[in-house]
Design a protein around this motif. Structure first.
Motif, short mmCIF file in Angstrom:
data_model
loop_
_atom_site.label_atom_id
_atom_site.label_comp_id
_atom_site.label_asym_id
_atom_site.label_seq_id
_atom_site.Cartn_x
_atom_site.Cartn_y
_atom_site.Cartn_z
N ARG A 4 34.04 11.08 102.15
CA ARG A 4 34.72 11.58 101.25
C ARG A 4 35.87 10.58 100.74
N ALA A 5 35.84 10.52 99.49
CA ALA A 5 36.75 9.68 98.82
C ALA A 5 37.69 10.33 98.26
N ASP A 6 38.32 11.77 98.77
CA ASP A 6 39.18 12.38 98.13
C ASP A 6 40.56 12.59 99.09
N VAL A 7 41.41 13.40 98.67
CA VAL A 7 42.62 13.43 99.31
C VAL A 7 42.25 14.13 100.63
N ALA A 8 41.32 15.20 100.85
CA ALA A 8 41.27 15.99 101.89
C ALA A 8 40.55 14.88 102.82
N GLY A 9 39.65 13.79 102.58
CA GLY A 9 39.00 12.99 103.02
C GLY A 9 40.09 11.79 103.72
N VAL A 10 40.91 11.59 103.11
CA VAL A 10 42.31 10.73 103.58
C VAL A 10 42.90 11.41 105.04
N TYR A 11 42.91 12.80 104.52
CA TYR A 11 43.76 13.43 105.78
C TYR A 11 42.73 13.60 106.92
N LEU A 12 41.60 13.73 106.48
CA LEU A 12 40.56 13.97 107.86
C LEU A 12 40.63 12.73 108.66
N GLY A 13 40.63 11.31 107.92
CA GLY A 13 40.42 10.18 108.67
C GLY A 13 41.55 9.91 109.28
N PHE A 14 42.68 10.45 108.78
CA PHE A 14 44.10 10.29 109.52
C PHE A 14 44.11 10.97 110.64
N LEU A 15 43.88 12.23 110.44
CA LEU A 15 43.76 13.08 111.72
C LEU A 15 42.99 12.81 112.74
N GLY A 16 41.79 12.43 112.24
CA GLY A 16 40.65 12.07 113.14
C GLY A 16 40.91 10.58 113.99
N ALA A 17 41.65 9.93 113.42
CA ALA A 17 42.00 8.59 114.39
C ALA A 17 43.12 8.88 115.35
N LEU A 18 43.98 9.80 114.67
CA LEU A 18 45.14 10.27 115.56
C LEU A 18 44.67 11.16 116.81
N ALA A 19 43.49 12.05 116.63
CA ALA A 19 42.86 12.90 117.56
C ALA A 19 42.08 11.66 118.60
N ILE A 20 41.63 10.80 118.22
CA ILE A 20 40.81 10.00 119.09
C ILE A 20 42.03 9.11 119.96
N TRP A 21 42.72 8.71 119.17
CA TRP A 21 43.80 7.90 120.21
C TRP A 21 44.68 8.68 120.98
N GLY A 22 44.88 9.89 120.44
CA GLY A 22 45.56 10.83 121.30
C GLY A 22 44.82 11.20 122.79
N TRP A 23 43.47 11.56 122.69
CA TRP A 23 42.63 11.72 123.86
C TRP A 23 42.79 10.44 124.65
N ILE A 24 42.71 9.33 124.23
CA ILE A 24 42.58 8.12 124.89
C ILE A 24 44.05 7.96 125.70
N GLU A 25 45.23 8.23 124.90
CA GLU A 25 46.39 8.04 125.37
C GLU A 25 46.59 9.28 126.64
N LEU A 26 46.18 10.30 126.42
CA LEU A 26 46.02 11.52 127.52
C LEU A 26 45.39 11.00 128.78
N ALA A 27 44.12 10.26 128.64
CA ALA A 27 43.58 9.88 129.85
C ALA A 27 44.21 8.77 130.32
#
Length: 265
Positions: free
Chosen positions: A59-82
């Protein structure tokens, strides 16, 4: 409110809120002793993050940008939790011996976080692979900023900075305190400040000349994230009470015993 302003506010809130949630989860795990269970319970966060990144690539739209940002934060967040729960840290769980210096101290310190570094790097490599050729590379850009900032932060904590906040160091990582060095800044600090300032300047310039809603939102998020990374490094020198941002939302930490059983480390 413009798209850039919304993106900036969203990035600041997500940075503050996600940090607080992770600290809260780890603090409760310290109190209950359910560290592995806490990390396993957080797996849906990782799954959602992977899904969001996968969808964002198409997705090359605004929603896709937010999804990419949130997805990366979620992945990073779980690794930090671990990591903060002590489940994925490193093979070395003992304090740094008094007087240890030079390469032996560096390699011993690296062994305390080796598994964490490996997992972070695998996450970065995975995003590089899946993002190749994708029109939306927001997830990769977000993760890369977090990755660089974390590497610089760890180096500065190891080589020495005047101000180190030990309040939020979890129970199972208490041995890491012995590898931190409080003192004058070293070469690592200006190196980090220069690199992060350059990164912030690039993102700001791209935001200033952004010509579409997609690029405005994307660079608004990345510029804010780069600015927060730079701020976190300056807080290693400037005596500001940044811990108050999260202290109020955490339960009181029970004092650690003078000696911790090996199996709890």
């Amino acid at each position: 409110m413009t798209g850039a302003a919304i993106a900036i506010i969203a990035a600041i809130f997500l940075w503050w809120f996600s940090t607080g949630v992770i600290l809260l989860a780890v603090r409760r795990a310290d109190q209950s002793g359910r560290h592995l269970q806490t990390v396993v319970a957080g797996l849906p966060l990782l799954v959602v993050g992977l899904w969001a990144v996968g969808v964002s690539l198409m997705r090359a739209d605004v929603a896709g940008v937010y999804l990419g940002f949130l997805g990366a934060l979620a992945i990073w967040g779980w690794i930090e939790l671990a990591f903060l729960a002590g489940v994925v840290a490193g093979p070395m769980r003992d304090d740094c011996p008094p007087g240890l210096s030079g390469k032996p101290r560096f390699f011993r310190a690296f062994a305390t976080v080796a598994h964490h570094e490996l997992l972070l790097t695998l996450g970065l490599l995975g995003l590089v692979l899946v993002s190749g050729g994708a029109e939306n590379q927001m997830a990769l850009a977000t993760y890369l900023i977090l990755y660089l900032a974390r590497i610089f932060a760890k180096l500065n904590l190891f080589f020495g900075v005047p101000r180190i906040n030990l309040e939020f160091v979890p129970r199972r990582l208490s041995h890491l305190k012995s590898y931190f060095r409080r003192g004058p800044v070293t070469f690592a600090f200006p190196l980090a400040i220069t690199a992060l300032t350059a990164l912030l300047a690039i993102c700001t310039e791209r935001l200033w000349f952004a010509g579409s809603d997609v690029t405005i939102v994307g660079y608004g998020l990345l510029t804010t994230l780069a600015a927060l990374a730079l701020l976190e490094h300056w807080l290693m020198v400037i005596p500001l009470p940044d811990a108050k941002l999260w202290r109020w939302m955490l339960p009181q930490q029970h004092p650690l015993p003078k000696t911790m059983p090996k199996e709890e480390r």
